[in-house]
Design an enzyme around this catalytic site. Structure first.
Site, PDB file in Angstrom:
ATOM      1  N   GLY A   1      -7.471  19.449  19.792  1.00  0.00           N
ATOM      2  CA  GLY A   1      -7.209  20.884  19.806  1.00  0.00           C
ATOM      3  C   GLY A   1      -7.821  21.555  21.014  1.00  0.00           C
ATOM      4  O   GLY A   1      -8.074  20.920  22.036  1.00  0.00           O
ATOM      5  N   GLY A   2      -8.057  22.834  20.880  1.00  0.00           N
ATOM      6  CA  GLY A   2      -8.551  23.621  22.005  1.00  0.00           C
ATOM      7  C   GLY A   2     -10.052  23.509  22.224  1.00  0.00           C
ATOM      8  O   GLY A   2     -10.570  24.016  23.221  1.00  0.00           O
TER       9      GLY A   2
ATOM     10  N   GLN B   1       0.768  -1.246   0.000  1.00  0.00           N
ATOM     11  CA  GLN B   1       0.000   0.000   0.000  1.00  0.00           C
ATOM     12  C   GLN B   1       0.802   1.301   0.000  1.00  0.00           C
ATOM     13  O   GLN B   1       0.473   2.242  -0.743  1.00  0.00           O
ATOM     14  CB  GLN B   1      -0.966   0.011   1.208  1.00  0.00           C
ATOM     15  CG  GLN B   1      -1.873   1.212   1.209  1.00  0.00           C
ATOM     16  CD  GLN B   1      -2.970   1.245   2.262  1.00  0.00           C
ATOM     17  OE1 GLN B   1      -3.584   2.279   2.440  1.00  0.00           O
ATOM     18  NE2 GLN B   1      -3.253   0.165   2.948  1.00  0.00           N
TER      19      GLN B   1
ATOM     20  N   ASP C   1       0.592   3.479   6.079  1.00  0.00           N
ATOM     21  CA  ASP C   1       0.766   3.144   4.661  1.00  0.00           C
ATOM     22  C   ASP C   1       0.494   4.326   3.731  1.00  0.00           C
ATOM     23  O   ASP C   1       1.405   4.978   3.249  1.00  0.00           O
ATOM     24  CB  ASP C   1      -0.165   1.986   4.286  1.00  0.00           C
ATOM     25  CG  ASP C   1       0.364   0.645   4.782  1.00  0.00           C
ATOM     26  OD1 ASP C   1       1.551   0.563   5.107  1.00  0.00           O
ATOM     27  OD2 ASP C   1      -0.407  -0.315   4.815  1.00  0.00           O
TER      28      ASP C   1
ATOM     29  N   GLU D   1       1.483  -1.564   8.218  1.00  0.00           N
ATOM     30  CA  GLU D   1       0.655  -0.478   8.750  1.00  0.00           C
ATOM     31  C   GLU D   1       0.597  -0.395  10.284  1.00  0.00           C
ATOM     32  O   GLU D   1       0.971   0.613  10.883  1.00  0.00           O
ATOM     33  CB  GLU D   1      -0.768  -0.670   8.192  1.00  0.00           C
ATOM     34  CG  GLU D   1      -1.822   0.225   8.781  1.00  0.00           C
ATOM     35  CD  GLU D   1      -1.631   1.671   8.396  1.00  0.00           C
ATOM     36  OE1 GLU D   1      -1.585   1.954   7.203  1.00  0.00           O
ATOM     37  OE2 GLU D   1      -1.537   2.519   9.297  1.00  0.00           O
TER      38      GLU D   1
HETATM   39  N1  COA Z   1      11.835  -9.732  -9.647  1.00  0.00           N
HETATM   40  C1  COA Z   1      12.590 -10.465  -8.795  1.00  0.00           C
HETATM   41  N2  COA Z   1      12.599 -10.306  -7.475  1.00  0.00           N
HETATM   42  C2  COA Z   1      11.794  -9.361  -6.975  1.00  0.00           C
HETATM   43  C3  COA Z   1      10.993  -8.542  -7.801  1.00  0.00           C
HETATM   44  C4  COA Z   1      11.037  -8.773  -9.182  1.00  0.00           C
HETATM   45  N3  COA Z   1      10.306  -8.047 -10.022  1.00  0.00           N
HETATM   46  N4  COA Z   1      10.326  -7.693  -7.010  1.00  0.00           N
HETATM   47  C5  COA Z   1      10.687  -7.956  -5.746  1.00  0.00           C
HETATM   48  N5  COA Z   1      11.581  -8.972  -5.729  1.00  0.00           N
HETATM   49  C6  COA Z   1      12.234  -9.553  -4.570  1.00  0.00           C
HETATM   50  C7  COA Z   1      13.161  -8.588  -3.873  1.00  0.00           C
HETATM   51  O1  COA Z   1      14.384  -8.505  -4.512  1.00  0.00           O
HETATM   52  C8  COA Z   1      13.227  -9.207  -2.488  1.00  0.00           C
HETATM   53  O2  COA Z   1      14.092 -10.312  -2.515  1.00  0.00           O
HETATM   54  P1  COA Z   1      15.221 -10.619  -1.389  1.00  0.00           P
HETATM   55  O3  COA Z   1      14.569 -10.443  -0.067  1.00  0.00           O
HETATM   56  O4  COA Z   1      15.629 -12.037  -1.685  1.00  0.00           O
HETATM   57  O5  COA Z   1      16.337  -9.674  -1.569  1.00  0.00           O
HETATM   58  C9  COA Z   1      11.799  -9.717  -2.343  1.00  0.00           C
HETATM   59  O6  COA Z   1      11.259  -9.882  -3.620  1.00  0.00           O
HETATM   60  C10 COA Z   1      10.874  -8.699  -1.684  1.00  0.00           C
HETATM   61  O7  COA Z   1      11.209  -8.604  -0.430  1.00  0.00           O
HETATM   62  P2  COA Z   1      10.388  -7.706   0.593  1.00  0.00           P
HETATM   63  O8  COA Z   1      10.099  -6.360   0.065  1.00  0.00           O
HETATM   64  O9  COA Z   1      11.193  -7.715   1.832  1.00  0.00           O
HETATM   65  O10 COA Z   1       8.986  -8.471   0.698  1.00  0.00           O
HETATM   66  P3  COA Z   1       8.249  -9.120   1.950  1.00  0.00           P
HETATM   67  O11 COA Z   1       6.981  -9.636   1.417  1.00  0.00           O
HETATM   68  O12 COA Z   1       9.100 -10.074   2.689  1.00  0.00           O
HETATM   69  O13 COA Z   1       7.968  -7.886   2.921  1.00  0.00           O
HETATM   70  C11 COA Z   1       7.137  -5.704   3.466  1.00  0.00           C
HETATM   71  C12 COA Z   1       6.929  -6.988   2.657  1.00  0.00           C
HETATM   72  C13 COA Z   1       6.051  -4.753   3.051  1.00  0.00           C
HETATM   73  C14 COA Z   1       7.029  -6.024   4.975  1.00  0.00           C
HETATM   74  C15 COA Z   1       8.543  -5.125   3.152  1.00  0.00           C
HETATM   75  O14 COA Z   1       8.627  -4.931   1.774  1.00  0.00           O
HETATM   76  C16 COA Z   1       8.816  -3.798   3.862  1.00  0.00           C
HETATM   77  O15 COA Z   1       9.101  -3.737   5.056  1.00  0.00           O
HETATM   78  N6  COA Z   1       8.802  -2.696   3.097  1.00  0.00           N
HETATM   79  C17 COA Z   1       9.149  -1.384   3.587  1.00  0.00           C
HETATM   80  C18 COA Z   1       8.047  -0.759   4.389  1.00  0.00           C
HETATM   81  C19 COA Z   1       6.741  -0.837   3.674  1.00  0.00           C
HETATM   82  O16 COA Z   1       6.577  -0.267   2.631  1.00  0.00           O
HETATM   83  N7  COA Z   1       5.791  -1.543   4.315  1.00  0.00           N
HETATM   84  C20 COA Z   1       4.510  -1.863   3.724  1.00  0.00           C
HETATM   85  C21 COA Z   1       3.638  -0.815   3.621  1.00  0.00           C
HETATM   86  S1  COA Z   1       2.145  -1.278   2.853  1.00  0.00           S
END
Ligand code: COA
Length: 416
Positions: free
Chosen positions: A248-249, A17, A169, A140
Site C-alpha cells: 500500500g501507500g 484442501q 487452496d 496450491e
Molecule cells: N468413488 C469412486 N470414484 C471416485 C470417488 C468415489 N467416492 N471419488 C473420486 N473418485 C474418482 C473420480 O471419479 C476420478 O476418477 P477418474 O479420473 O477416473 O474420472 C478420481 O477419483 C479423482 O480424480 P482427481 O480429482 O483428478 O484426483 P487426482 O488425485 O488425480 O488429482 C487434484 C487431484 C487435486 C490435482 C485434482 O482433483 C484437481 O485438479 N482438482 C481441482 C483443483 C483442486 O481443487 N486442486 C487441489 C486443491 S487442494
C-alpha cells in the site's frame, strides 16, 4: 442455539484442501455436511504426512471438522443410486475433482440439475471453464504461480517465491463459500439452483489485485515509488518482487530486534504511516526529524528509507520483538512481532477467541486446529472432530430409507 445454516444439507464431494476448507466453514455455521469418500481409502489427506500411525493425519482432521463421512463407490451402479437419492434431498453439492471427473462419473451439471433443479452445484478447478489451461490439474503452488502471486513475491535478486499461506487452496475454498451462500440467497428468490464455479487462478489473482494496479502504474509512469527499487534501482516493464515492502501507500519492512543473531524470528514488521511520522520520531527519540525537510514528507523520506530503517533497527537492538511492540503501540504505530507457529499455538488470546481450538478425537487424542476466523454476536461456532472414514455411512443410508439388510448387501459388493 440454532445456527444460521441448520437445515442446509451439503454433499461434500471434496478432497485435499480447497474444497474441504469451504465445506468445513459451512459446517461450522450449522450446515449438515456429508463427506462422500471412496470406500477403503477416503480423502487422500487422511494418509498424507501422518504423525501417528493408523490415525487420520492432521492434514485431514484440520480441514474436515464438523462433518459426517459416508463411504460410497460412485463408479458402481449401486453407489450411483445412493448418490442420486442423496442428491434429490440435498441443497448443495460441492466438488473439486480434476477437470471432467464428475462428468465421467455420470453426474454432469445437466444431469444434476435434472435430478434436483433446486440444488446448487459448486466446483473448484485450477482454471476457469474455457481458459486455455482448463484441462490442467492444479495444486496450491501451481495456482500461486498461475495467479501472479509467485512472480511478485520474494526478493528482487532471488527466484519467484511461494507463500506459506494457502492462497490457492483455502483461499479458493473461501471464495467458493461466498458463492454458495450467494446462490442459496438467490434460490430463496427464484426457487432455482445454479452452478457456482471458482478457479484457483482467479482466486489468487483476486488477492493480487494491488499488483495488477502496480502493473498499470508502472506502464504509465515507469516506476513504483513505494518499492525498494525506487529511486536507486532499475524497473523493467513488469511488476518486480518487492521483498518485504508493503503493498500500500505506507512503506514498511521487517526489522531486526534483540536476539536476531540466534533467533530467526526475532523481528517486527514496522510501518511508517504518513501521519504517524511525528509519533515515530518521538518513539525513536529523534524529535529533530519531525520538521527536517529531508524527513518531513513520505516523498522526502523515500530516497533514504533504508537508512531510516537502519536507525530504527539500532533503536530495536536492545529490545525483544514483544518489548518493541509494547512501546510502539503507545505511539499508535502499526506494527507486530513476527510470530512463529509455536507462539501462535500457545497464544492465550487466540485460544480465548476460538481462533485456535483443541478438539478431542476418537483415535488421535486431542489436537489443535483453527476455529472460525469469522466472529458473530449471536453465534459461537463450535468445532467438533473430523469423522473417521465411513463413520456415518449407516446413519446416512438409514436416513435415505435403506434397511440394515440393504446396507449389508451394499457392503458385500463394496459399494459403501
Ligand atoms: N468413488 C469412486 N470414484 C471416485 C470417488 C468415489 N467416492 N471419488 C473420486 N473418485 C474418482 C473420480 O471419479 C476420478 O476418477 P477418474 O479420473 O477416473 O474420472 C478420481 O477419483 C479423482 O480424480 P482427481 O480429482 O483428478 O484426483 P487426482 O488425485 O488425480 O488429482 C487434484 C487431484 C487435486 C490435482 C485434482 O482433483 C484437481 O485438479 N482438482 C481441482 C483443483 C483442486 O481443487 N486442486 C487441489 C486443491 S487442494
Amino acid at each position: 442455539m440454532t445456527k444460521p445454516l441448520e437445515g442446509i444439507k451439503i454433499i461434500d464431494f471434496t478432497h485435499v484442501q480447497a474444497g474441504p476448507a469451504c465445506t468445513q466453514l459451512l459446517a461450522w455455521f450449522g450446515a449438515d455436511v456429508i463427506k462422500v469418500e471412496r470406500p477403503g481409502s477416503g480423502d487422500v489427506t487422511r494418509n498424507q504426512l501422518r504423525d501417528i500411525p493408523d490415525a487420520d493425519a492432521l492434514y485431514f482432521t484440520m480441514l474436515n471438522s464438523n462433518k459426517k463421512s459416508l463411504t460410497l463407490d460412485t463408479k458402481k451402479p449401486e453407489g450411483k443410486e445412493v448418490l442420486e437419492k442423496l442428491i434429490r434431498e440435498s441443497d448443495v453439492l460441492v466438488e473439486n475433482f480434476g477437470p471432467g471427473a464428475l462428468d465421467r462419473m455420470g453426474f454432469s451439471w445437466e444431469r444434476l440439475n435434472e435430478l434436483n433443479p433446486k440444488m446448487i452445484v459448486a466446483s473448484v478447478k485450477g482454471f476457469s471453464d474455457g481458459h486455455h489451461y482448463d484441462d490442467l490439474k492444479v495444486y496450491e503452488n501451481v495456482a500461486q504461480c498461475a495467479g501472479g502471486a509467485a512472480s511478485t513475491t520474494g526478493f528482487w535478486d532471488g527466484p519467484p517465491t511461494i507463500s506459506a499461506a494457502a492462497l490457492g487452496d483455502s483461499n479458493t475454498g473461501m471464495h467458493l463459500a461466498i458463492g454458495i451462500l450467494t446462490a442459496l440467497l438467490g434460490r430463496d428468490k427464484t426457487g432455482k439452483g445454479q452452478k457456482v464455479a471458482v478457479s484457483m487462478q482467479d482466486s489468487v489473482l483476486n488477492l493480487c489485485r494491488v499488483k495488477l494496479r502496480d502493473q498499470q502504474r508502472l506502464e504509465r509512469v515507469g516506476y513504483l515509488e513505494e518499492y525498494p527499487q525506487y529511486p536507486h534501482g532499475e524497473f523493467s516493464d513488469v511488476v518486480p518482487r518487492g521483498g518485504n515492502a508493503g503493498g500500500g501507500g505506507q512503506p514498511g519492512w521487517v526489522l531486526k530486534c534483540k536476539g536476531w543473531e540466534t533467533d530467526p524470528n526475532a523481528y517486527i514488521y514496522f510501518t511508517i504511516q504518513g501521519h504517524a511520522w511525528e509519533p515515530i520520531c518521538k518513539a525513536l527519540g529523534k524529535p529533530e526529524w519531525i520538521d527536517d525537510p529531508s524527513y518531513k514528507t513520505a516523498e522526502a523520506r523515500q530516497p533514504h528509507i533504508f537508512d531510516i530503517f537502519k536507525t530504527i533497527e539500532a533503536w530495536l537492538a536492545d529490545k525483544t520483538k514483544f518489548e518493541a511492540v509494547d512501546i510502539l503501540r503507545k505511539f499508535d504505530i502499526p506494527c507486530a512481532p513476527v510470530l512463529t507457529m509455536k507462539e501462535l499455538a500457545n497464544d492465550p488470546s487466540l485460544r480465548a477467541s476460538g481462533t485456535i481450538v483443541e478438539v478431542p478425537h476418537k483415535k488421535r487424542g486431542s489436537y489443535l486446529t483453527v476455529g472460525s476466523p469469522i466472529k458473530f454476536s449471536d453465534m459461537k461456532p463450535e468445532v467438533t472432530a473430523s469423522p473417521l472414514l465411513g463413520e456415518h455411512t449407516d446413519e446416512v443410508l438409514l436416513g435415505l430409507g435403506y434397511s440394515r439388510q440393504d446396507i449389508f448387501n451394499l457392503r458385500e459388493i463394496k459399494a459403501v
